[in-house]
Design an enzyme around this catalytic site. Structure first.
Site, PDB file in Angstrom:
ATOM      1  N   ASP A  46      69.773  59.475  58.376  1.00 53.16           N
ATOM      2  CA  ASP A  46      69.499  60.511  59.364  1.00 53.16           C
ATOM      3  C   ASP A  46      68.463  61.493  58.815  1.00 53.16           C
ATOM      4  O   ASP A  46      67.460  61.822  59.459  1.00 53.16           O
ATOM      5  CB  ASP A  46      70.827  61.235  59.670  1.00 53.16           C
ATOM      6  CG  ASP A  46      70.744  62.117  60.892  1.00 53.16           C
ATOM      7  OD1 ASP A  46      69.670  62.190  61.513  1.00 53.16           O
ATOM      8  OD2 ASP A  46      71.766  62.752  61.226  1.00 53.16           O
ATOM      9  N   ASP A  83      68.274  61.950  46.378  1.00 53.62           N
ATOM     10  CA  ASP A  83      67.527  63.189  46.103  1.00 53.62           C
ATOM     11  C   ASP A  83      66.107  62.860  45.669  1.00 53.62           C
ATOM     12  O   ASP A  83      65.131  63.486  46.106  1.00 53.62           O
ATOM     13  CB  ASP A  83      68.256  64.062  45.068  1.00 53.62           C
ATOM     14  CG  ASP A  83      68.897  63.257  43.941  1.00 53.62           C
ATOM     15  OD1 ASP A  83      68.926  62.010  44.030  1.00 53.62           O
ATOM     16  OD2 ASP A  83      69.343  63.875  42.953  1.00 53.62           O
ATOM     17  N   ASP A 127      64.030  61.597  59.448  1.00 51.94           N
ATOM     18  CA  ASP A 127      63.361  62.769  60.020  1.00 51.94           C
ATOM     19  C   ASP A 127      62.227  63.246  59.117  1.00 51.94           C
ATOM     20  O   ASP A 127      61.182  63.692  59.600  1.00 51.94           O
ATOM     21  CB  ASP A 127      64.360  63.913  60.249  1.00 51.94           C
ATOM     22  CG  ASP A 127      64.968  63.853  61.638  1.00 51.94           C
ATOM     23  OD1 ASP A 127      64.998  62.754  62.224  1.00 51.94           O
ATOM     24  OD2 ASP A 127      65.412  64.904  62.151  1.00 51.94           O
ATOM     25  N   TYR A 141      79.830  59.820  59.222  1.00 51.35           N
ATOM     26  CA  TYR A 141      79.871  60.297  60.604  1.00 51.35           C
ATOM     27  C   TYR A 141      81.080  59.746  61.365  1.00 51.35           C
ATOM     28  O   TYR A 141      81.441  60.244  62.423  1.00 51.35           O
ATOM     29  CB  TYR A 141      78.587  59.920  61.360  1.00 51.35           C
ATOM     30  CG  TYR A 141      77.363  60.708  60.913  1.00 51.35           C
ATOM     31  CD1 TYR A 141      77.438  61.661  59.907  1.00 51.35           C
ATOM     32  CD2 TYR A 141      76.125  60.493  61.504  1.00 51.35           C
ATOM     33  CE1 TYR A 141      76.332  62.362  59.490  1.00 51.35           C
ATOM     34  CE2 TYR A 141      75.002  61.198  61.094  1.00 51.35           C
ATOM     35  CZ  TYR A 141      75.111  62.127  60.087  1.00 51.35           C
ATOM     36  OH  TYR A 141      73.995  62.832  59.679  1.00 51.35           O
ATOM     37  N   LYS A 154      73.551  57.180  46.259  1.00 50.84           N
ATOM     38  CA  LYS A 154      73.845  58.251  45.295  1.00 50.84           C
ATOM     39  C   LYS A 154      74.884  57.662  44.348  1.00 50.84           C
ATOM     40  O   LYS A 154      75.992  58.192  44.176  1.00 50.84           O
ATOM     41  CB  LYS A 154      74.352  59.481  46.063  1.00 50.84           C
ATOM     42  CG  LYS A 154      74.496  60.731  45.235  1.00 50.84           C
ATOM     43  CD  LYS A 154      73.169  61.359  44.836  1.00 50.84           C
ATOM     44  CE  LYS A 154      73.424  62.571  43.936  1.00 50.84           C
ATOM     45  NZ  LYS A 154      72.217  63.027  43.230  1.00 50.84           N
TER      46      LYS A 154
END
Ligand code: NAD
Length: 359
Positions: free
Chosen positions: A248, A224, A252, A141, A192
């Site tokens: 992020d 994943d 959620d 970000y 990852k």
């Protein structure tokens, strides 16, 4: 010792829910002799209207001096037509980066009485208590280079850069290990590392930290798989630590398991443990000013404020027990009232009254 708490009620339902959390803080502050002092300032749309900027200098000065900050929410249709750089939400990004709030704690706790409001079957989520620790000021970000450019062939290309240096990984890792120490003693680092070098380094640094925390069991999981496991068997997790982008998304997913957005608190901390505490929800303009918003996410954010910035764990526990007891008595605001008629639900201030009584 006096502790200064800065209230930033913000827009929409923000002032309504912050007021209830303030009442709760005043009550436990008195009971635990915490000597809390409250100040209030403008952030977001209300700051644009009153002071001409989403994060005015006066707010910035008070924020720098505060021991902790409690925020409602910012934004609303009134300011949606403003250019992106001048909108209320910019005030939120500005205060986060101004205070270097690199560590975002998002607990996902299911109160047993709300199991029916979860998107998963009750047996999968009952007793759910996960803490997601998300890095908040680095990663893709913020990484440079970034942007959209047009090549010589006229084809446009978008670029973002995922980067973390060791210092950034160490500081978020340390807070995550410490959080795991205070909870169930298990930390799952999500990356990852089979594909991305930035997360190979992330994994290495997490491993190196684990020597300092022999009482915490560290594990690693690819993102994943973590996304799948969160909806398959969420109770396997205690604390999850991960970078900005993965955090992020995963937070959620975890949030949805608990039923209502009106229940979820969050904390954003910096190295000196001064922090910004806020409900996960937004300003809910559709219900603002009607005294129907659920104040529990903000009240639970106040509990996090006591625990992480003021180190008043007993007072925090007391608030969380009071919220649990109110729910156990069947009291609900309309967002969590799955089976109740709307006549029997409580308004914002009545829910505040109920928590105060339970304290
Ligand atoms: P929202 O979270 O404000 O509302 C989504 C839905 O959830 C709405 O139907 C709302 O009524 C309901 N809801 C939210 N909080 C509730 C509560 N405490 N009790 C009962 N119901 C609740 O999200 P949105 O509608 O996408 O955004 C509205 C505004 O809030 C926008 O301007 C957005 O930019 C802003 N926003 C701010 C923050 C923040 O300040 N941290 C976060 C998200 C959105």
């Amino acid at each position: 010792m006096t502790r200064r708490i800065l209230l930033l009620p913000g827009d929409g339902i923000g002032p309504e829910v912050v007021r209830q959390a303030q009442r709760v803080l005043e009550s436990v502050g008195e009971q635990h002799a915490l000597d809390l002092v409250f100040e209030e300032a403008n952030l977001g749309g209300v700051a644009i209207d009153r002071e001409g900027a989403a994060y005015p200098a006066a707010t910035q000065a008070l924020a720098a001096e505060a021991d902790a900050i409690l925020l409602g929410a910012v934004g609303g249709p009134k300011w949606d037509a403003l250019p992106a750089g001048e909108r209320p939400e910019r005030g939120l990004l500005a205060i986060r980066s101004d205070l270097d709030l690199f560590c975002n704690f998002r607990p996902a706790i299911l109160f047993p009485e709300l199991a029916a409001a979860s998107s998963l079957r009750a047996e999968l989520v009952s007793g759910l208590d996960i803490l997601i620790v998300r890095e908040l000021t680095g990663g893709i970000y913020f990484g440079q280079p970034r942007g959209i450019s047009t090549g010589q062939d006229g084809v446009r290309e978008g670029v973002n850069t995922d980067r973390y240096n060791e210092t950034e990984i160490l500081r978020i890792g340390r807070l995550a290990f410490e959080a795991a120490q205070k909870r169930g003693g298990r930390l799952c680092s999500v990356d990852k590392a089979n594909v991305l070098e930035v997360t190979m380094l992330w994994r290495e640094v997490m491993e190196s930290l684990s020597a300092d925390f022999p009482d915490v069991a560290l594990s690693h999981m690819y993102v994943d798989n973590a996304a799948m496991q969160l909806v398959r068997e969420p109770k396997q997790f205690d604390v999850i630590v991960t970078g900005n982008l993965f955090g992020d998304i995963l937070s959620d997913i975890a949030a949805m398991l608990t039923g209502s957005i009106g229940m979820l608190p969050s904390a954003s901390l910096n190295a000196s443990s001064a922090g910004l505490y806020e409900p996960v929800h937004g300003s809910a303009p559709d219900i603002a000013g009607q005294n129907v918003a659920n104040p529990l996410a903000t009240i639970l954010s106040a509990a996090m404020l006591l625990r992480y910035s003021l180190h008043a764990g007993d007072a925090a526990d007391q608030i969380e027990r009071a919220v649990a007891s109110v729910l156990a008595q069947g009291m609900r605001t309309s967002d969590t009232a799955v089976s109740q008629s709307l006549d029997s639900t409580l308004g914002t201030s009545e829910m505040g009254d109920a928590v105060l009584a339970a304290l």
